[in-house]
Write a protein that holds these residues in place. Sequence first.
Motif, PDB file in Angstrom:
ATOM      1  N   ASP A 240      12.450  21.701   6.526  1.00 38.29           N
ATOM      2  CA  ASP A 240      11.131  22.156   6.374  1.00 38.29           C
ATOM      3  C   ASP A 240      10.044  21.327   6.231  1.00 38.29           C
ATOM      4  N   ALA A 241       8.932  21.367   6.208  1.00 41.97           N
ATOM      5  CA  ALA A 241       7.930  20.141   5.609  1.00 41.97           C
ATOM      6  C   ALA A 241       7.997  20.375   4.209  1.00 41.97           C
ATOM      7  N   SER A 242       7.823  19.240   3.577  1.00 47.17           N
ATOM      8  CA  SER A 242       7.654  19.416   2.226  1.00 47.17           C
ATOM      9  C   SER A 242       6.231  19.100   1.747  1.00 47.17           C
ATOM     10  N   GLY A 243       5.449  18.323   2.594  1.00 45.81           N
ATOM     11  CA  GLY A 243       4.050  17.686   1.963  1.00 45.81           C
ATOM     12  C   GLY A 243       3.612  16.514   2.535  1.00 45.81           C
ATOM     13  N   TYR A 244       2.406  16.254   2.831  1.00 48.87           N
ATOM     14  CA  TYR A 244       1.787  15.118   3.552  1.00 48.87           C
ATOM     15  C   TYR A 244       2.482  14.781   4.834  1.00 48.87           C
ATOM     16  N   GLU A 245       3.024  15.643   5.678  1.00 51.65           N
ATOM     17  CA  GLU A 245       3.547  15.376   6.841  1.00 51.65           C
ATOM     18  C   GLU A 245       2.243  15.544   7.884  1.00 51.65           C
ATOM     19  N   PRO A 246       2.016  14.845   9.030  1.00 52.60           N
ATOM     20  CA  PRO A 246       0.906  14.986   9.886  1.00 52.60           C
ATOM     21  C   PRO A 246       0.697  16.276  10.704  1.00 52.60           C
TER      22      PRO A 246
ATOM     23  N   ARG B 155       0.806   8.115   8.534  1.00 51.72           N
ATOM     24  CA  ARG B 155      -0.510   8.331   9.479  1.00 51.72           C
ATOM     25  C   ARG B 155      -1.400   9.172   8.489  1.00 51.72           C
ATOM     26  N   VAL B 156      -0.762  10.201   7.586  1.00 54.27           N
ATOM     27  CA  VAL B 156      -1.801  10.893   6.855  1.00 54.27           C
ATOM     28  C   VAL B 156      -2.428  10.168   5.818  1.00 54.27           C
ATOM     29  N   LEU B 157      -1.536   9.112   5.300  1.00 57.01           N
ATOM     30  CA  LEU B 157      -2.291   7.977   4.282  1.00 57.01           C
ATOM     31  C   LEU B 157      -3.213   7.157   4.614  1.00 57.01           C
ATOM     32  N   GLY B 158      -3.225   7.005   6.091  1.00 57.62           N
ATOM     33  CA  GLY B 158      -4.340   5.927   6.461  1.00 57.62           C
ATOM     34  C   GLY B 158      -3.365   4.501   6.689  1.00 57.62           C
ATOM     35  N   LEU B 159      -2.211   4.678   6.851  1.00 60.43           N
ATOM     36  CA  LEU B 159      -1.406   3.320   6.976  1.00 60.43           C
ATOM     37  C   LEU B 159      -0.766   3.242   8.355  1.00 60.43           C
ATOM     38  N   GLU B 160      -0.863   2.068   8.643  1.00 56.41           N
ATOM     39  CA  GLU B 160      -0.398   1.532  10.200  1.00 56.41           C
ATOM     40  C   GLU B 160       1.089   1.016   9.858  1.00 56.41           C
TER      41      GLU B 160
ATOM     42  N   ASN C 246      -2.962  14.624  19.186  1.00 57.84           N
ATOM     43  CA  ASN C 246      -4.055  14.019  18.449  1.00 57.84           C
ATOM     44  C   ASN C 246      -3.771  14.280  16.876  1.00 57.84           C
ATOM     45  N   TYR C 247      -3.780  13.522  16.031  1.00 61.76           N
ATOM     46  CA  TYR C 247      -3.874  13.565  14.391  1.00 61.76           C
ATOM     47  C   TYR C 247      -4.839  14.359  14.209  1.00 61.76           C
ATOM     48  N   VAL C 248      -4.891  15.598  13.490  1.00 57.24           N
ATOM     49  CA  VAL C 248      -5.647  16.258  13.072  1.00 57.24           C
ATOM     50  C   VAL C 248      -5.678  16.898  11.572  1.00 57.24           C
TER      51      VAL C 248
ATOM     52  N   ALA D 247       0.879  -1.195   0.067  1.00 58.65           N
ATOM     53  CA  ALA D 247       0.111   0.007  -0.082  1.00 58.65           C
ATOM     54  C   ALA D 247       0.717   1.239  -0.160  1.00 58.65           C
ATOM     55  N   LEU D 248       2.153   1.213   0.306  1.00 59.36           N
ATOM     56  CA  LEU D 248       2.974   2.302   0.701  1.00 59.36           C
ATOM     57  C   LEU D 248       3.195   3.019  -0.826  1.00 59.36           C
ATOM     58  N   ASN D 249       3.176   4.484  -0.836  1.00 59.98           N
ATOM     59  CA  ASN D 249       3.280   5.234  -2.169  1.00 59.98           C
ATOM     60  C   ASN D 249       3.370   6.594  -1.574  1.00 59.98           C
ATOM     61  N   SER D 250       4.296   7.481  -2.189  1.00 62.35           N
ATOM     62  CA  SER D 250       4.392   8.870  -1.733  1.00 62.35           C
ATOM     63  C   SER D 250       3.299   9.675  -2.098  1.00 62.35           C
ATOM     64  N   ASP D 251       2.623   9.009  -3.059  1.00 60.37           N
ATOM     65  CA  ASP D 251       1.384   9.981  -3.549  1.00 60.37           C
ATOM     66  C   ASP D 251      -0.042   9.319  -2.771  1.00 60.37           C
ATOM     67  N   PRO D 252      -0.588  10.519  -2.171  1.00 62.04           N
ATOM     68  CA  PRO D 252      -1.814   9.826  -1.315  1.00 62.04           C
ATOM     69  C   PRO D 252      -2.860   9.421  -2.145  1.00 62.04           C
ATOM     70  N   GLY D 253      -3.295   9.681  -3.308  1.00 60.39           N
ATOM     71  CA  GLY D 253      -4.031   9.202  -4.134  1.00 60.39           C
ATOM     72  C   GLY D 253      -3.818   7.687  -4.650  1.00 60.39           C
ATOM     73  N   ILE D 254      -2.701   7.559  -4.995  1.00 63.63           N
ATOM     74  CA  ILE D 254      -2.209   6.219  -5.345  1.00 63.63           C
ATOM     75  C   ILE D 254      -2.160   5.251  -4.121  1.00 63.63           C
ATOM     76  N   ALA D 255      -1.660   5.891  -3.031  1.00 60.93           N
ATOM     77  CA  ALA D 255      -1.661   4.809  -1.913  1.00 60.93           C
ATOM     78  C   ALA D 255      -2.906   4.503  -1.457  1.00 60.93           C
ATOM     79  N   LYS D 256      -3.984   5.257  -1.597  1.00 61.10           N
ATOM     80  CA  LYS D 256      -5.439   4.879  -1.420  1.00 61.10           C
ATOM     81  C   LYS D 256      -5.907   3.838  -2.390  1.00 61.10           C
ATOM     82  N   LEU D 257      -5.476   3.845  -3.764  1.00 60.42           N
ATOM     83  CA  LEU D 257      -5.992   2.937  -4.664  1.00 60.42           C
ATOM     84  C   LEU D 257      -5.185   1.482  -4.350  1.00 60.42           C
TER      85      LEU D 257
END
Length: 804
Positions: free
Chosen positions: A730-736, A110-115, A742-744, A53-63
């Motif tokens: 610095d953050a670059s994207g999709y950091e929680p 955590r952002v991608l919904g992966l444990e 709590n994750y928000v 399930a791992l992928n740097s792009d959240p859309g692809i990770a969900k698929l």
Amino acid sequence: MKSHVRVAVIGGGVVGCSILYHLTKLGWSDVALIERKELTSGSSWHAAGGFHALNSDPGIAKLQSYTIELYREIEALSEHSVGIHMTGGINIAATDARWEFLRADHARHRVLGLETHLLTPSEIRDICPLIDVTDVRGALFDSHEGHVDPSGATYAYAKAAKKAGADIYRHTRVMDLKPTGRGTWRVITDQGEIEAEHVVNAAGLWAREMGAMVGVQLPLIPMEHHYLITEDIPEIVAAARELPLILDLDAEIYMRQERGGMLVGVYEKDAKPWAVNGTPWDYGETELLPPQLDRLADALIKGYERFPAVAEAGIRRIINGPFTFSPDGNPLIGPVPGVPNYWSACGVMAGFAQGGGVGLSIAQWIIDGEPSEDIFAMDVARFGPYATPGYTTEKAREFYANRFLLAYPNEYWPAGRDMQHDALFDSLKARNAVFGVSYGLEIPLYFAAEGEEAVETPSLRRSNAFPNVAREVKAVQEGVGILDASSFAKYEVSGPNAAAALDRLIANRLPGTGRIRLAPLLAPSGRLMGDLTVMRLAEDRFFLFGSGYLQAWHGRWFDTHLKAEGVTIRNRTQEYQGIHLAGPNARTLLERLTSCDVSDKALPFMGVREMEVGLAPAMVARLSLTGELTYEIYMPAQCLRAAYLKAIALGQDLGVVDFGFHALASMRLEKSYGIWSREFSRDYTPGMAGLGRFIDFSKDFIGKDAALAERDTPADRTLVTLAVEATDADASGYEPVWHDGNYVGFVTSGGYGHRVGTSIVMAYIDRAVADAPNGFAVSILGEKRPAQIAREALYDPASVRPRS
């Protein structure tokens, strides 16, 4: 063979069968799949069958997560085993850089919904006794990984689709595709002819040939890929449980258990394209390529040092089979621009990790008009005419050879570079510009100091560009800077019905003549489809500006929703190139370049005029992404270099400097200005993105009903800006993003604000905590850093400077 179907899917690999299944799952049974040989012929049958399930792009990770969950469903529906092995997987780090990378990825999961879990060397050894952990720093473990039987999974999709009413025609070769003139296709095969409302090219190794039948050149190339299967290994035979998938990027090797041995694969540096000029039609349905172990020797030696038991095992079998690759390794899916009702579902290299998600997306797109996830990273429209066969071959070889290298957010690989230059390239190169690339075009990122090599060193932390970008921002803030803005997309829309057509396309009011408006584009679902700047030069003549890399994507949307009698649309991106003058001295410099009145009264903020600049006809617009007084100047490309050189010469006493897109990114974060693919995408709605104020609900437009519903019931998440207490990264994207532990939410963009002296992120967070006074943190490289929500823009919140 039926005479008519709603959808004809060409290709019987795992992707084609998944599409067929999902069309039936969503309610369309009058669909057919056409396969030249047997199902799985081509690449599917000899795939390793791994999934993750791992992928740097959240859309692809969900698929990919969806694909994994789907296997049990299709197994039950089809009553055909997919041979699933849910073993889990480990990604090993043997260097400090890799370990830092994995820790940062772990936070993003955590952002991608992966444990996922971080493992120590001793924990790695416990679950995989084959590994010598002497120099291993740690690993990332994901329980959601494993492998399936490639043939079993493919046939399960096919059988489930047939049970739902789909037809499958095997040993049927498509000879040609012809439009009927009624919006449908004549699919001409060696077994007869069928009319299809939609055609899906899922032809795998023959996808290029299927594209050529309709005049489309798909950026794909097959690459040879080896893996080998070992004899039995005593440690595996004696193991109480199946070993996990193993990915050791530092050792350049991947492995999984295959009975009592191991399946071992590498992505060798000597990447070899196959069938460059076209895949032979007589390539056998279960045919492999001759193995070339000498090409693998260096990678295998390196990998075997970490897995000595595998090195001692004999080789049972060697597989060398071709897979198709796109220039960036991602699939090419979606409606092909310029060819109505013709769909691409090609280049799915990770078919058993992504095939289910690709099938779902294509089926949703055909039936519902759009997929449920933002999958631009897979969209066939992300490439343009620059992606020639030669370019594709170079980039695919590079991707293949670098498959196991760390990919930094500020890194641009060299293959396929220097192929497109704008009018200022040579001048900027002479001034020590460091270039990146966008849509095939070289763009200036920043300017190295005199005597410094014009190269940015890739890093997860602040790079060597940092002090140069700070210098550029300071110069823009205090004097005047010049940005080469030629890469922005520019579309001219004109004609007697142009205003009426545009009024329905965009959600905002049209600007008056000589004025500018920001204009969201919405899908019927209410999700964002674009964020354009609309400039009106006359009652019947408009210019639309947007991100340059979206030209094919925008063009496809315009073809569907903007073409009408009395409307002419022209992409003027290459014809019209330009510069931005930004800073408190920008007006003074512009006055030296033109004889026209550019006072605040003559050219107010959000105004546009045609005038002569540097002896050339130009369009001058006053708006600002920098937060400073800014003029955007566009003119015929052949005139730009002379105008630029004149601006440099006339601006010396005004403190004129060049600045690049790194500086622009810093300044727009300080102003909380979102951009496409970061803050704005098909994943978000106007209400979430803070674009509701740019919607005119008094008129009709695409997506109005959905936008009204959202206005009345706000979304659960909202876009905010946070100042972060960071140190050297610095953050670059999709950091929680966290609140009171709590994750928000998650980061969309991050960087350093040089004018305000702090690290900044823009992020989507839960609306319920958006008003909290404190307690926020942002993960940067896996470490939680304190953060504070900015209730207004961090720089010049009243926007006095751009209006001065």
